[in-house]
Design a protein around this motif. Structure first.
Motif, PDB file in Angstrom:
ATOM      1  N   GLU A 224       0.802  -1.219   0.000  1.00  0.00           N
ATOM      2  CA  GLU A 224       0.000   0.000   0.000  1.00  0.00           C
ATOM      3  C   GLU A 224       0.838   1.274   0.000  1.00  0.00           C
ATOM      4  O   GLU A 224       0.444   2.270  -0.587  1.00  0.00           O
ATOM      5  CB  GLU A 224      -0.918   0.013   1.228  1.00  0.00           C
TER       6      GLU A 224
ATOM      7  N   LEU B  62      -2.607  -9.329  -0.448  1.00  0.00           N
ATOM      8  CA  LEU B  62      -2.982  -7.915  -0.592  1.00  0.00           C
ATOM      9  C   LEU B  62      -2.926  -7.490  -2.055  1.00  0.00           C
ATOM     10  O   LEU B  62      -3.722  -6.675  -2.505  1.00  0.00           O
ATOM     11  CB  LEU B  62      -2.048  -7.032   0.247  1.00  0.00           C
TER      12      LEU B  62
ATOM     13  N   VAL C 219      -6.118  -7.920  -4.074  1.00  0.00           N
ATOM     14  CA  VAL C 219      -7.280  -7.043  -3.908  1.00  0.00           C
ATOM     15  C   VAL C 219      -7.319  -6.072  -5.082  1.00  0.00           C
ATOM     16  O   VAL C 219      -6.351  -5.367  -5.334  1.00  0.00           O
ATOM     17  CB  VAL C 219      -7.176  -6.271  -2.573  1.00  0.00           C
TER      18      VAL C 219
ATOM     19  N   ASN D 266      -7.652  -2.964  -7.473  1.00  0.00           N
ATOM     20  CA  ASN D 266      -7.456  -1.538  -7.223  1.00  0.00           C
ATOM     21  C   ASN D 266      -8.766  -0.766  -7.251  1.00  0.00           C
ATOM     22  O   ASN D 266      -8.887   0.275  -6.612  1.00  0.00           O
ATOM     23  CB  ASN D 266      -6.501  -0.959  -8.274  1.00  0.00           C
TER      24      ASN D 266
ATOM     25  N   ARG E 249     -10.092  -0.068  -3.854  1.00  0.00           N
ATOM     26  CA  ARG E 249      -9.418   1.019  -3.147  1.00  0.00           C
ATOM     27  C   ARG E 249      -9.885   2.363  -3.701  1.00  0.00           C
ATOM     28  O   ARG E 249     -10.203   3.289  -2.948  1.00  0.00           O
ATOM     29  CB  ARG E 249      -7.902   0.900  -3.325  1.00  0.00           C
TER      30      ARG E 249
ATOM     31  N   ILE F 143      -7.598   0.811   4.115  1.00  0.00           N
ATOM     32  CA  ILE F 143      -6.862  -0.434   4.329  1.00  0.00           C
ATOM     33  C   ILE F 143      -7.565  -1.294   5.364  1.00  0.00           C
ATOM     34  O   ILE F 143      -7.766  -2.493   5.176  1.00  0.00           O
ATOM     35  CB  ILE F 143      -5.412  -0.113   4.768  1.00  0.00           C
TER      36      ILE F 143
ATOM     37  N   VAL G 234      -9.449  -3.183   2.306  1.00  0.00           N
ATOM     38  CA  VAL G 234      -8.409  -4.078   1.790  1.00  0.00           C
ATOM     39  C   VAL G 234      -8.250  -5.307   2.667  1.00  0.00           C
ATOM     40  O   VAL G 234      -8.305  -6.441   2.186  1.00  0.00           O
ATOM     41  CB  VAL G 234      -7.069  -3.319   1.667  1.00  0.00           C
TER      42      VAL G 234
ATOM     43  N   SER H  45      -9.109  -9.495   1.922  1.00  0.00           N
ATOM     44  CA  SER H  45      -8.086 -10.535   1.788  1.00  0.00           C
ATOM     45  C   SER H  45      -7.901 -11.323   3.074  1.00  0.00           C
ATOM     46  O   SER H  45      -6.954 -12.085   3.196  1.00  0.00           O
ATOM     47  CB  SER H  45      -6.763  -9.877   1.382  1.00  0.00           C
TER      48      SER H  45
END
Lengths: 344, 365
Positions: free
Chosen positions: B170, B238, B241, B243, B246, B260, B264, B268
């Protein structure tokens, strides 16, 4: 891209702050700073830990390397000369045991990986894969226990046969002269606890690692390459040689190197099976086997004190360097081949 | 090949061209059973003639004869290329079976020998006094030690591993620092377990004086081994996941850390938990680092910060080196310890895989 998107996001929120401060809570930024701080701190922690490993091992090892030759508190090496005279045979034993293990493990692992990826019926291939993975789940101390109480005695008759019938092969020769008349007597390891057994158990422990990685690579072979080969009339084996193996070569090499790194550092199985000594010998069946660094440390550390401790830690540092080099080479191969792999 | 060419004209005379098979001569599918039986028979006969008959020997030699026989017969009937193909198939399959052999033997021995002492006293008694004959022996002290040290290693390494992975995916992404850390994690993965033990030993002997042994030192050694596996598996998860998730969160004005934590990580989570469980399964059977750091003690030591602490793997190792009147009993204890270890490790593996399988994103959603 993804790294920049949030920062521009953040700018936007900060710029909107004067417009309507009620929409933006201040605590947000503190939370972000805190969270990214913790994350970065953890990442730096990795660096700190590795630096600590290197520093502490080195400081504890230096007295052993620079000390005067003499008694060390280790019974086996009291008469040994300097540090290197003592550690080089052990380093040889480490490499020798691992090379033997790899000679057995790599062909087997490639075969198993091929079986799982191209021969086994699709429906059961996954289950078979899990079964091979089970091998990796067995703790090394259990492998050692099994190796010394089950495998070694079971192989003992075979070793006797090898020594009786094939002793013209240098590696299987365990005859030593005794008396004055030039008579020979077999100097076989007791209960089959020799280098070959240790290498076999090491191979067993490495096989699942190499198999898992090579199977993945084999499965990634472009479908079209395989079908093109088959369409030209190749048998399945010819297709594998033309399409699968060339594609998987770098994968095989790098996974073997990773397996080698594992075999070099493997301790308990060797420590339990091999009553090794500090010597250099290529013979496989004799009572006088070279020891490995890791096994030597495990066998002697609990009783060692003072200089002996330093000496063993220095040996551990040598082992660390050896495995580090092997792993680096493996990573370099993976990295350099990544651009060339035709998986697109 | 040449054989089929020469036989073609004859056949064309006898049968209409439509019935001519387009493939060459082929051995029936069950032919391998015949080859194997003949091979083992020949091997057994040969060994009996040489007066060195043994069951395992005739199987081993029999497989070699089987491979040779299959190749020769196939080369004669089907041609050289199909024969090579057949040989490859047989070899690859027998390699797989060869790898199963030791696994089967190992599991069989551990279960049969370990079951004898797999009873209640194994879990309630310690190895207290091996010289007194009337005392029941058990491995409670080692089980407690293993659980304690593993729990400590878990508590230390999971936060570090998790946050490092979060940094790598991240925050760091493709910065120089992140690739440097990735490299170091690679290096850490390759540390031999005994070297990790020596590190923890050196650390504690510099701080607390030489020769210090404690459960906590063992936990530190295991931490060094566990962190890289946690980082690696978490990082992979991670990265999976998408984008878009996000970006959707950012678009709603959610700050990065809440993205996060709330988007995120939950997405996961199953994969991360699986990775952590597999990492525990890896370290719970580690022997060498604990032998060096935590040492060996026959009684219960529930204080991880002082004094040697026994663990199951170390107890298994020591059981072979015990001498004295009750050495036999100690060995049986060792086998039961091995059984317990295998059950622990395989149970953890199973749980990890179940979680991964249960929460895996269903294809074609």
């Amino acid at each position: 891209m993804s790294a920049q998107a949030p920062s521009s996001d953040k700018e936007r929120t900060t710029s909107s702050e004067p417009l309507d401060s009620s929409l933006v809570r201040d605590s947000k930024r503190y939370g972000d700073t805190l969270f990214s701080g913790i994350s970065t701190g953890s990442a730096l922690m990795i660096f700190v830990i590795l630096a600590a490993v290197a520093t502490f091992l080195t400081t504890q090892a230096i007295p052993a390397v620079t000390r005067e030759p003499g008694p060390t508190g280790l019974t086996a090496v009291e008469t040994a000369g300097g540090f290197w005279q003592w550690v080089l045979p052990l380093a040889f034993g480490t490499v020798w045991a691992s090379v033997l293990a790899m000679l057995m493990a790599v062909p087997l692992a490639i075969g198993i990986a091929l079986f799982l990826s191209h021969y086994a019926p699709k429906r059961v291939a996954k289950t078979f894969g899990y079964i091979v993975d089970l091998l990796a789940a067995v703790p090394s101390v259990v492998f050692g226990l099994w190796g010394v109480t089950v495998l070694a005695p079971a192989l003992d008759p075979f070793y006797r046969w090898l020594n009786d019938n094939l002793s013209w092969i240098y590696f299987f020769n365990a005859w030593v002269p005794y008396g004055d008349g030039g008579d020979l007597r077999p100097n076989l390891a007791a209960g089959g606890q020799n280098m070959l057994t240790a290498a076999m158990v090491l191979a067993l422990m490495v096989i699942p690692i190499i198999t898992a990685l090579t199977r993945e690579v084999f499965l990634q072979t472009p479908r079209l390459h395989e079908e093109a080969s088959l369409a030209l009339g190749a048998t399945r084996w010819e297709m594998i040689r033309q399409a699968v193996l060339p594609f998987g070569t770098s994968g095989i090499i790098s996974s073997s190197m990773l397996g080698l790194g594992r075999a070099l550092g493997e301790t308990m199985a060797v420590a339990m099976i091999l009553p090794g000594k500090v010597l250099i010998s290529f013979k496989l069946l004799t009572f006088d086997n070279p020891n490995t660094i890791a096994a030597y440390i495990a066998q002697n550390f609990p009783e060692a004190e003072g200089d002996g401790n330093h000496q063993l830690i220095a040996a551990g540092l040598v082992l660390f360097v050896i495995t580090l080099v092997v792993n680096m080479v493996a990573r370099a191969i993976i990295h350099s081949r990544r651009e060339f792999s035709g998986a697109n | 090949m040449s054989k089929t060419v020469t036989t073609e004209p004859k056949r064309a005379d006898q049968k209409p061209a439509m019935k001519e098979p387009i493939t060459g001569h082929q051995l029936p599918k069950w032919s391998w059973v015949l080859f194997l039986a003949i091979g083992i028979g020949i091997a057994a006969g040969l060994l009996t003639l040489m007066e060195t008959f043994s069951f395992a020997g005739s199987i081993a030699l029999g497989v070699l004869v089987f491979l040779l026989l299959g190749f020769i017969v196939s080369a004669a009937v089907e041609g050289f290329r199909p024969a090579k193909d057949r040989l490859a198939r047989y070899v690859v399959t027998s390699f797989f079976l060869l790898a199963l052999l030791p696994l089967g033997s190992l599991l069989y021995e551990v279960v049969t020998r370990g079951a004898a002492r797999f009873d209640w006293t194994f879990f309630t008694e310690t190895q207290g006094n091996t010289h007194l004959m009337g005392v029941e022996l058990g491995a409670m002290h080692a089980i407690v030690g293993t659980l304690m040290i593993t729990a400590l290693a878990f508590i230390i390494s999971v936060p570090i591993g998790l946050f490092t992975a979060i940094y790598l995916v991240e925050y760091g992404a493709s910065t120089k620092l992140a690739s440097g850390i990735r490299f170091l994690v690679d290096v850490m993965t390759g540390i031999p377990s005994i070297v990790a033990g020596l590190f923890a030993y050196s650390l504690f002997s510099l701080i607390l004086g030489p020769g210090t042994r404690s459960g906590f030192a063992g936990a530190i050694a295991l931490t060094v081994l566990m962190i890289p596996t946690v980082v690696r598996s978490t990082e992979e998860m991670l990265k999976l996941v998408p984008n878009e998730l996000r970006e959707a969160s950012y678009a709603l004005g959610v700050p990065k850390y809440r993205t996060i934590l709330k988007v995120v990580l939950p997405t996961s989570l199953a994969g991360i938990v699986t990775g952590v469980i597999l990492a525990i399964a890896r370290i719970i059977g580690e022997t060498a680092p604990l032998l060096v750091t935590a040492g060996y003690f026959q009684l219960l030591n529930a204080n991880p910060f002082s004094g040697p602490t026994s663990t199951l793997p170390v107890m298994v190792y020591q059981s072979l080196r015990t001498h004295g009147p009750r050495a036999e009993e100690m060995q049986m204890l060792g086998w039961t310890g091995a059984l317990t270890l295998i059950l622990l490790v395989m149970g953890l593996n199973l749980i990890g895989r179940l979680i991964a399988w249960k929460f895996a994103p269903k294809p074609g959603r």
